[in-house]
Write a protein that holds these residues in place. Structure first.
Motif, mmCIF file in Angstrom:
data_model
loop_
_atom_site.group_PDB
_atom_site.id
_atom_site.type_symbol
_atom_site.label_atom_id
_atom_site.label_comp_id
_atom_site.label_asym_id
_atom_site.label_seq_id
_atom_site.Cartn_x
_atom_site.Cartn_y
_atom_site.Cartn_z
ATOM 1 N N ASP A 95 0.865 -1.174 0.000
ATOM 2 C CA ASP A 95 0.000 0.000 0.000
ATOM 3 C C ASP A 95 0.905 1.229 0.000
ATOM 4 N N ASP A 96 0.701 2.127 -0.952
ATOM 5 C CA ASP A 96 1.546 3.318 -1.061
ATOM 6 C C ASP A 96 1.403 4.262 0.127
ATOM 7 N N TYR A 97 0.333 4.144 0.894
ATOM 8 C CA TYR A 97 0.090 5.036 2.021
ATOM 9 C C TYR A 97 0.600 4.457 3.343
ATOM 10 N N VAL A 98 1.305 3.344 3.275
ATOM 11 C CA VAL A 98 1.844 2.684 4.468
ATOM 12 C C VAL A 98 3.336 2.964 4.552
ATOM 13 N N SER A 99 3.819 3.293 5.749
ATOM 14 C CA SER A 99 5.240 3.545 5.972
ATOM 15 C C SER A 99 6.008 2.232 6.040
ATOM 16 N N ASN A 127 1.003 8.973 7.566
ATOM 17 C CA ASN A 127 -0.442 8.992 7.334
ATOM 18 C C ASN A 127 -1.267 8.519 8.524
ATOM 19 N N GLY A 128 -0.636 8.037 9.569
ATOM 20 C CA GLY A 128 -1.353 7.673 10.782
ATOM 21 C C GLY A 128 -1.961 6.283 10.751
ATOM 22 N N THR A 129 -2.362 5.846 11.946
ATOM 23 C CA THR A 129 -3.039 4.576 12.147
ATOM 24 C C THR A 129 -4.376 4.895 12.811
ATOM 25 N N TYR A 130 -5.443 4.263 12.339
ATOM 26 C CA TYR A 130 -6.778 4.568 12.836
ATOM 27 C C TYR A 130 -7.420 3.326 13.433
ATOM 28 N N LEU A 131 -8.075 3.499 14.564
ATOM 29 C CA LEU A 131 -8.900 2.455 15.175
ATOM 30 C C LEU A 131 -10.331 2.922 14.982
ATOM 31 N N GLY A 132 -11.039 2.272 14.050
ATOM 32 C CA GLY A 132 -12.341 2.795 13.648
ATOM 33 C C GLY A 132 -12.098 4.079 12.873
ATOM 34 N N SER A 133 -12.647 5.199 13.354
ATOM 35 C CA SER A 133 -12.424 6.488 12.695
ATOM 36 C C SER A 133 -11.519 7.404 13.515
ATOM 37 N N ARG A 152 -7.265 0.715 10.577
ATOM 38 C CA ARG A 152 -7.035 1.186 9.209
ATOM 39 C C ARG A 152 -5.636 1.769 9.111
ATOM 40 N N ILE A 153 -4.867 1.218 8.191
ATOM 41 C CA ILE A 153 -3.506 1.667 7.912
ATOM 42 C C ILE A 153 -3.444 1.943 6.421
ATOM 43 N N GLY A 154 -3.363 3.217 6.044
ATOM 44 C CA GLY A 154 -3.412 3.573 4.636
ATOM 45 C C GLY A 154 -4.777 3.216 4.079
ATOM 46 N N LYS A 155 -4.801 2.450 2.994
ATOM 47 C CA LYS A 155 -6.069 2.005 2.401
ATOM 48 C C LYS A 155 -6.409 0.568 2.820
ATOM 49 N N THR A 156 -5.653 0.036 3.767
ATOM 50 C CA THR A 156 -5.827 -1.343 4.203
ATOM 51 C C THR A 156 -6.544 -1.378 5.551
ATOM 52 N N ILE A 157 -7.478 -2.299 5.692
ATOM 53 C CA ILE A 157 -8.205 -2.470 6.959
ATOM 54 C C ILE A 157 -7.887 -3.854 7.502
ATOM 55 N N LEU A 158 -7.423 -3.888 8.754
ATOM 56 C CA LEU A 158 -7.098 -5.127 9.454
ATOM 57 C C LEU A 158 -8.130 -5.376 10.537
ATOM 58 N N GLU A 159 -8.317 -6.639 10.881
ATOM 59 C CA GLU A 159 -9.292 -6.985 11.923
ATOM 60 C C GLU A 159 -8.710 -8.087 12.806
ATOM 61 N N LEU A 160 -8.924 -7.964 14.118
ATOM 62 C CA LEU A 160 -8.508 -9.003 15.057
ATOM 63 C C LEU A 160 -9.565 -10.090 15.079
ATOM 64 N N ARG A 161 -9.151 -11.346 14.884
ATOM 65 C CA ARG A 161 -10.095 -12.467 14.852
ATOM 66 C C ARG A 161 -9.563 -13.644 15.656
#
Length: 159
Positions: A101-105, A127-133, A149-158
């Motif tokens: 992802d180009d928006y990820v460091s 670009n920061g790291t977001y938990l929800g919004s 949310r990191i860049g345009k990628t969304i991760l989820e704990l499962r």
């Protein structure tokens, strides 16, 4: 001004210009390929692997998250186990969860555990790291199903 003075000013200007060009190339190179990682000797790496193997695996309570799953983005469908925590997330080669992802460091964020509690921490990314919004400014606790949310990628704990 004398000819000698003008010649010295021209050489100084040329040297300053080359320093600028080389520093710009260095910045572009590190952004494209990541920072150099000191590999160390083979015996040091072998000792680190042995220490990691001898480390006891953490006991997880029932219902605790066991992996991070990528729900949206270029790496959609990939996952990483939380057994190898702390989990480094980024574009770099040393990241445990490598995102295209180009928006990820290069070293963007880290997911780690403290006892039975999981938390996510932004590692000073642009670009920061977001938990929800909500943008993270300090390590923040995660729950099962939390979306990061990191860049345009969304991760989820499962589980």
């Amino acid at each position: 001004m004398s000819e000698l003075t003008l010649m010295l000013i021209r050489f100084a200007y040329l040297a300053l210009l080359w320093i600028f060009v080389l520093s710009a190339i260095s910045v572009i190179r590190s952004d494209m390929f990541g920072a150099r990682v000191d590999s160390g000797s083979r015996s040091e790496r072998r000792a680190q692997k042995e220490a990691a193997k001898s480390r006891p695996k953490p006991v997880r309570r029932r219902g605790a998250p066991t992996h991070v799953y990528i729900t949206e983005g270029a790496n959609s469908g990939d996952s990483a186990s939380l057994d190898d925590a702390p989990l480094l997330i980024g574009r770099g080669n040393d990241a445990a969860l490598r995102l295209d992802d180009d928006y990820v460091s290069t070293r963007h964020a880290r997911i780690a555990a403290s006892g039975d509690t999981w938390f996510v921490e932004d590692l000073g990314s642009t670009n920061g790291t977001y938990l929800g919004s909500q943008r993270l400014s300090q390590p923040t606790t995660l729950q099962l199903g939390s979306q990061i949310r990191i860049g345009k990628t969304i991760l989820e704990l499962r589980k």
